[in-house]
Motif scaffolding. Sequence first.
Motif, PDB file in Angstrom:
ATOM      1  N   CYS A 270      -1.044  -5.144  -3.512  1.00  0.00           N
ATOM      2  CA  CYS A 270      -2.002  -5.212  -2.413  1.00  0.00           C
ATOM      3  C   CYS A 270      -1.398  -6.084  -1.311  1.00  0.00           C
ATOM      4  CB  CYS A 270      -3.316  -5.806  -2.922  1.00  0.00           C
ATOM      5  SG  CYS A 270      -4.546  -6.153  -1.644  1.00  0.00           S
ATOM      6  N   TYR A 271      -1.603  -5.690  -0.068  1.00  0.00           N
ATOM      7  CA  TYR A 271      -1.070  -6.432   1.079  1.00  0.00           C
ATOM      8  C   TYR A 271      -1.945  -6.103   2.280  1.00  0.00           C
ATOM      9  CZ  TYR A 271       0.545  -1.982   2.849  1.00  0.00           C
ATOM     10  OH  TYR A 271       0.567  -0.701   3.331  1.00  0.00           O
ATOM     11  N   ASN A 272      -1.665  -6.741   3.427  1.00  0.00           N
ATOM     12  CA  ASN A 272      -2.383  -6.375   4.648  1.00  0.00           C
ATOM     13  C   ASN A 272      -1.432  -6.396   5.831  1.00  0.00           C
ATOM     14  OD1 ASN A 272      -2.738  -8.849   6.495  1.00  0.00           O
ATOM     15  ND2 ASN A 272      -3.372  -9.674   4.510  1.00  0.00           N
ATOM     16  N   PHE A 273      -1.899  -5.887   6.968  1.00  0.00           N
ATOM     17  CA  PHE A 273      -1.097  -5.851   8.191  1.00  0.00           C
ATOM     18  C   PHE A 273      -1.906  -6.414   9.352  1.00  0.00           C
ATOM     19  CE2 PHE A 273       2.000  -4.073  11.211  1.00  0.00           C
ATOM     20  CZ  PHE A 273       3.172  -4.182  10.483  1.00  0.00           C
TER      21      PHE A 273
ATOM     22  N   PHE B 210       3.711  -0.770  12.011  1.00  0.00           N
ATOM     23  CA  PHE B 210       3.258  -0.611  10.631  1.00  0.00           C
ATOM     24  C   PHE B 210       3.895   0.632  10.010  1.00  0.00           C
ATOM     25  CE2 PHE B 210      -0.788  -0.156   7.802  1.00  0.00           C
ATOM     26  CZ  PHE B 210      -0.071  -0.584   6.699  1.00  0.00           C
TER      27      PHE B 210
ATOM     28  N   CYS C 167      -3.011  -0.956   1.102  1.00  0.00           N
ATOM     29  CA  CYS C 167      -3.250  -1.814   2.255  1.00  0.00           C
ATOM     30  C   CYS C 167      -4.707  -2.264   2.302  1.00  0.00           C
ATOM     31  CB  CYS C 167      -2.893  -1.088   3.554  1.00  0.00           C
ATOM     32  SG  CYS C 167      -3.068  -2.127   5.021  1.00  0.00           S
TER      33      CYS C 167
ATOM     34  N   TYR D 264      -7.258   4.376   8.676  1.00  0.00           N
ATOM     35  CA  TYR D 264      -6.592   4.674   7.402  1.00  0.00           C
ATOM     36  C   TYR D 264      -6.013   6.075   7.396  1.00  0.00           C
ATOM     37  CZ  TYR D 264      -7.469   0.465   4.720  1.00  0.00           C
ATOM     38  OH  TYR D 264      -7.430  -0.830   4.258  1.00  0.00           O
TER      39      TYR D 264
ATOM     40  N   ASN E 181       1.777   5.396  -1.087  1.00  0.00           N
ATOM     41  CA  ASN E 181       1.137   4.781   0.077  1.00  0.00           C
ATOM     42  C   ASN E 181      -0.361   4.990  -0.006  1.00  0.00           C
ATOM     43  OD1 ASN E 181       0.734   3.564   2.575  1.00  0.00           O
ATOM     44  ND2 ASN E 181       1.013   5.491   3.696  1.00  0.00           N
TER      45      ASN E 181
END
Length: 404
Positions: A107-110, A218, A238, A260, A272
């Motif tokens: 899990c990550y974010n931008f 991104f 994400c 999304y 992804n």
Amino acid sequence: MRQTWRWFGPADLASIDDVVQAGAEGIVTALHHIPNGTVWSPKEIAKRQQLVRVRKDGSPSGIEWDVIESLPVSEDIKKQKGAWRELIANYKESLRNVAAAGLEMVCYNFMPVLDWTRTDLRWGLPNGGSCMRFDINDFAAFEIHILKRPGALEAFTPAVVEEAARRFAALDDAGQKQLARNVTMGLPGSTESMTLEDVRAHLAEYGNISADRLRQHFIDFLSEIVPVAEEVGVRLGCHPDDPPFPLLGLPRIMSTASDYQAILDAVDSPANGMTLCSGSLGARPDNDLPAMMRQFGPKVHFLHLRNVKRDSDAISGSFFEAEHLGGDTDMVALIAAILTEEARRKREGRADWEIPMRPDHGQDILDDLTRRAQPGYPTIGRLKGLAELRGIMTALGHREFGLQ
């Protein structure tokens, strides 16, 4: 739904013993002590796995590290400045190392500059408990009067600007510092936080970046790392923007279903995917969480189940962290959509048919009020949330309802 629990490592006030007693089936954690952009070494990954596998008395815990949250994306990657290509190479190496250790979900974010953002970390509730809150008026007071960001006045409605001025005038020096700390505290569990000068420096480097440009950055990032994730068998999810609307004059590009869809279409791969956070997305009145689960079901790799209560129907508005079944998101309908997707995957024979979820955040109640744990992550409040969610899962998964 695989029930997991977020654990912040040895310094977490909730021990692995506590997690086992809560009935969680797996752990969500990260190497928070490693600076952003630094490669996660096999040695450090193995060390964290071993900590998860044992109780205080040295006996086996019976649970494993299931989900990585978070493997942070460095600001230079988002800005495409400095050593951003080297940082992407480091990210790829970290993915290979976690995959070699048997970890499959990242899990990550931008989000640019600020990750999750709250203005009050212990907002008082009528029942005597407390929770986290984002107040648009307090945030405006921070941005206009404390950060003094050029152009901040134009970012808010006249009514918010007026109220922000009133609230700032009521703050003493300690109150101003506390508000600034709340806003800039960084990712949960992280040892890295930002000063006001750090925030100003990042904003100057971002400049007037548009949503289209940030989105392209991104996509460039994903175009590099998704092939590696496919190769080593890692699923990427994400996390949405939190809150899901622009802050600090910068765009937020993962706040809606269309956001999304654009990213998942641009880099179309089973690796992804999405971390569906019902609390983050639920802070916008135009996000329909059950519908989003149905739309993105095949690409939902991880679930954060929590609820928020909005003050109004404004897109950029105030909200607080509600009880898991007490906010504006219909949690029963959302879990029904999740169980339906899991059943579909199972029929298809997907190995990842069971989606990991965790009870996200929680209100501070009972002994939580004196423990002063990581804001948003009280032991008893999350245990209560997990029990409520587990009850819905059990009821809807019963043969009488057919969602199995």
